[in-house]
Motif scaffolding. Structure first.
Motif, PDB file in Angstrom:
ATOM      1  N   GLY A   1       0.799  -1.227   0.000  1.00 50.09           N
ATOM      2  CA  GLY A   1       0.000   0.000   0.000  1.00 50.09           C
ATOM      3  C   GLY A   1       0.828   1.272   0.000  1.00 50.09           C
ATOM      4  N   TYR A   2       2.121   1.157  -0.201  1.00 53.16           N
ATOM      5  CA  TYR A   2       3.006   2.312  -0.168  1.00 53.16           C
ATOM      6  C   TYR A   2       3.019   3.028  -1.519  1.00 53.16           C
ATOM      7  N   THR A   3       3.282   4.342  -1.468  1.00 50.35           N
ATOM      8  CA  THR A   3       3.474   5.093  -2.706  1.00 50.35           C
ATOM      9  C   THR A   3       4.890   4.828  -3.214  1.00 50.35           C
ATOM     10  N   LYS A   4       5.177   5.253  -4.428  1.00 40.77           N
ATOM     11  CA  LYS A   4       6.505   5.048  -5.010  1.00 40.77           C
ATOM     12  C   LYS A   4       7.580   5.739  -4.181  1.00 40.77           C
ATOM     13  N   ALA A   5       7.268   6.938  -3.683  1.00 43.10           N
ATOM     14  CA  ALA A   5       8.219   7.695  -2.863  1.00 43.10           C
ATOM     15  C   ALA A   5       8.481   6.978  -1.539  1.00 43.10           C
ATOM     16  N   GLU A   6       7.418   6.428  -0.952  1.00 47.53           N
ATOM     17  CA  GLU A   6       7.565   5.718   0.320  1.00 47.53           C
ATOM     18  C   GLU A   6       8.380   4.446   0.151  1.00 47.53           C
ATOM     19  N   ARG A   7       8.161   3.727  -0.953  1.00 49.92           N
ATOM     20  CA  ARG A   7       8.930   2.513  -1.210  1.00 49.92           C
ATOM     21  C   ARG A   7      10.405   2.844  -1.426  1.00 49.92           C
ATOM     22  N   SER A   8      10.665   3.953  -2.121  1.00 51.16           N
ATOM     23  CA  SER A   8      12.037   4.386  -2.354  1.00 51.16           C
ATOM     24  C   SER A   8      12.719   4.725  -1.031  1.00 51.16           C
ATOM     25  N   LYS A   9      11.988   5.376  -0.129  1.00 47.72           N
ATOM     26  CA  LYS A   9      12.537   5.747   1.181  1.00 47.72           C
ATOM     27  C   LYS A   9      12.846   4.515   2.012  1.00 47.72           C
ATOM     28  N   VAL A  10      11.922   3.551   2.005  1.00 44.33           N
ATOM     29  CA  VAL A  10      12.136   2.309   2.746  1.00 44.33           C
ATOM     30  C   VAL A  10      13.341   1.559   2.191  1.00 44.33           C
ATOM     31  N   SER A  11      13.479   1.554   0.862  1.00 45.33           N
ATOM     32  CA  SER A  11      14.619   0.886   0.220  1.00 45.33           C
ATOM     33  C   SER A  11      15.933   1.523   0.647  1.00 45.33           C
ATOM     34  N   LEU A  12      15.963   2.854   0.671  1.00 45.88           N
ATOM     35  CA  LEU A  12      17.169   3.582   1.059  1.00 45.88           C
ATOM     36  C   LEU A  12      17.529   3.321   2.516  1.00 45.88           C
ATOM     37  N   LEU A  13      16.521   3.400   3.402  1.00 43.01           N
ATOM     38  CA  LEU A  13      16.754   3.174   4.828  1.00 43.01           C
ATOM     39  C   LEU A  13      17.202   1.742   5.098  1.00 43.01           C
ATOM     40  N   THR A  14      16.600   0.801   4.373  1.00 44.31           N
ATOM     41  CA  THR A  14      16.968  -0.610   4.544  1.00 44.31           C
ATOM     42  C   THR A  14      18.419  -0.848   4.154  1.00 44.31           C
ATOM     43  N   SER A  15      18.809  -0.338   2.991  1.00 45.96           N
ATOM     44  CA  SER A  15      20.190  -0.523   2.533  1.00 45.96           C
ATOM     45  C   SER A  15      21.177   0.181   3.465  1.00 45.96           C
ATOM     46  N   PHE A  16      20.798   1.348   3.988  1.00 44.99           N
ATOM     47  CA  PHE A  16      21.653   2.069   4.936  1.00 44.99           C
ATOM     48  C   PHE A  16      21.823   1.272   6.224  1.00 44.99           C
ATOM     49  N   ASN A  17      20.712   0.720   6.721  1.00 43.01           N
ATOM     50  CA  ASN A  17      20.769  -0.091   7.947  1.00 43.01           C
ATOM     51  C   ASN A  17      21.628  -1.337   7.747  1.00 43.01           C
ATOM     52  N   VAL A  18      21.494  -1.954   6.583  1.00 39.74           N
ATOM     53  CA  VAL A  18      22.303  -3.142   6.267  1.00 39.74           C
ATOM     54  C   VAL A  18      23.787  -2.773   6.259  1.00 39.74           C
ATOM     55  N   PHE A  19      24.109  -1.643   5.648  1.00 36.33           N
ATOM     56  CA  PHE A  19      25.509  -1.190   5.598  1.00 36.33           C
ATOM     57  C   PHE A  19      26.068  -0.981   7.003  1.00 36.33           C
ATOM     58  N   ILE A  20      25.303  -0.308   7.854  1.00 36.03           N
ATOM     59  CA  ILE A  20      25.751  -0.032   9.223  1.00 36.03           C
ATOM     60  C   ILE A  20      25.962  -1.334   9.991  1.00 36.03           C
ATOM     61  N   ILE A  21      25.020  -2.261   9.880  1.00 37.31           N
ATOM     62  CA  ILE A  21      25.115  -3.550  10.584  1.00 37.31           C
ATOM     63  C   ILE A  21      26.343  -4.324  10.124  1.00 37.31           C
ATOM     64  N   LEU A  22      26.552  -4.376   8.804  1.00 39.20           N
ATOM     65  CA  LEU A  22      27.671  -5.132   8.254  1.00 39.20           C
ATOM     66  C   LEU A  22      29.018  -4.492   8.583  1.00 39.20           C
ATOM     67  N   ILE A  23      29.102  -3.175   8.487  1.00 31.38           N
ATOM     68  CA  ILE A  23      30.375  -2.501   8.732  1.00 31.38           C
ATOM     69  C   ILE A  23      30.758  -2.589  10.209  1.00 31.38           C
ATOM     70  N   ILE A  24      29.759  -2.520  11.096  1.00 29.97           N
ATOM     71  CA  ILE A  24      30.022  -2.673  12.538  1.00 29.97           C
ATOM     72  C   ILE A  24      30.483  -4.095  12.824  1.00 29.97           C
ATOM     73  N   SER A  25      29.835  -5.063  12.204  1.00 26.80           N
ATOM     74  CA  SER A  25      30.216  -6.466  12.380  1.00 26.80           C
ATOM     75  C   SER A  25      31.643  -6.700  11.912  1.00 26.80           C
ATOM     76  N   PHE A  26      31.998  -6.068  10.793  1.00 30.49           N
ATOM     77  CA  PHE A  26      33.321  -6.250  10.202  1.00 30.49           C
ATOM     78  C   PHE A  26      34.424  -5.706  11.113  1.00 30.49           C
ATOM     79  N   PHE A  27      34.195  -4.527  11.699  1.00 34.31           N
ATOM     80  CA  PHE A  27      35.240  -3.880  12.489  1.00 34.31           C
ATOM     81  C   PHE A  27      35.223  -4.235  13.980  1.00 34.31           C
ATOM     82  N   ILE A  28      34.048  -4.485  14.535  1.00 36.42           N
ATOM     83  CA  ILE A  28      33.946  -4.692  15.983  1.00 36.42           C
ATOM     84  C   ILE A  28      33.732  -6.158  16.359  1.00 36.42           C
TER      85      ILE A  28
END
Length: 207
Positions: A30-57
């Protein structure tokens, strides 16, 4: 370049963003195109943070709990292999920790970028253990830079795939997504078994 390709391919196989497409489509119906784009961006950002923290710490967490890298490789190998079998069998939701109760709870919330999309669907125990073990063998300055870039590119790829999820679902169809995910699942099993073999060999050499 070989190091970059290896880590990118390994992470992409374990994370399997293609297998996440049908679930993403269902959660953002039920999301608009803009909302889906925002969720996609936030998801990829969260994945990056989780992975980079795992890699270094991650290594310091292992030291704190007294866990050896060999034990981590075996545990990670089992988890990664199990994840691969889940993909081969087509049990994407179950394999990623999405049951009916969680699904219903998600539908009543708007913030799905961190949970369940970034974790545990994408960045789970398999990818985290993979990165911790990878750091142990590749920790020179040049290797760390290359690995960080590979993690960033994986996150960017996830963003592009999720942003195009509704189009991919229409183009590939359910059967196409299943076929690709099963191929990725096979590669994921191979990665998991390789981790177990390397751990067993290091134990044998130490005897």
């Amino acid at each position: 370049m070989e190091l970059f390709i290896y880590l990118f391919a390994a992470l992409f196989s374990v994370l399997n963003p293609i297998g996440t497409v049908p679930i993403f489509v269902g959660l953002t119906q039920g999301y608009t195109k803009a909302e889906r784009s925002k969720v996609s961006l936030l998801t990829s950002f969260n994945v990056f943070i989780i992975l980079i923290i795992s890699f270094f710490i991650g290594q310091y967490v292992l030291s704190f709990f007294g866990i050896t890298i060999t034990a981590l490789r075996i545990a990670g190998g089992i988890i990664i292999t199990s994840s691969g079998f889940g993909l081969l069998n087509g049990n994407f939701s179950k394999n990623k920790g999405i049951n009916k109760k969680v699904q219903k709870d998600v539908e009543n919330r708007h913030d799905i970028a961190l949970t369940p999309l970034a974790m545990p669907m994408l960045a789970g125990p398999g990818s985290i253990s993979l990165l911790i073990a990878f750091y142990q063998d590749h920790n020179t300055t040049n290797e760390i830079i290359i690995s960080s870039v590979a993690i960033l590119v994986v996150a960017a790829t996830i963003y592009l795939i999720l942003r195009s999820a509704h189009y991919l679902a229409n183009i590939l169809g359910a059967s196409g997504i299943v076929a690709i995910s099963r191929i990725i699942g096979f590669l994921t099993i191979a990665i998991g078994i390789q981790y177990i073999i390397s751990a067993v060999l290091s134990i044998v050499r130490g005897i």
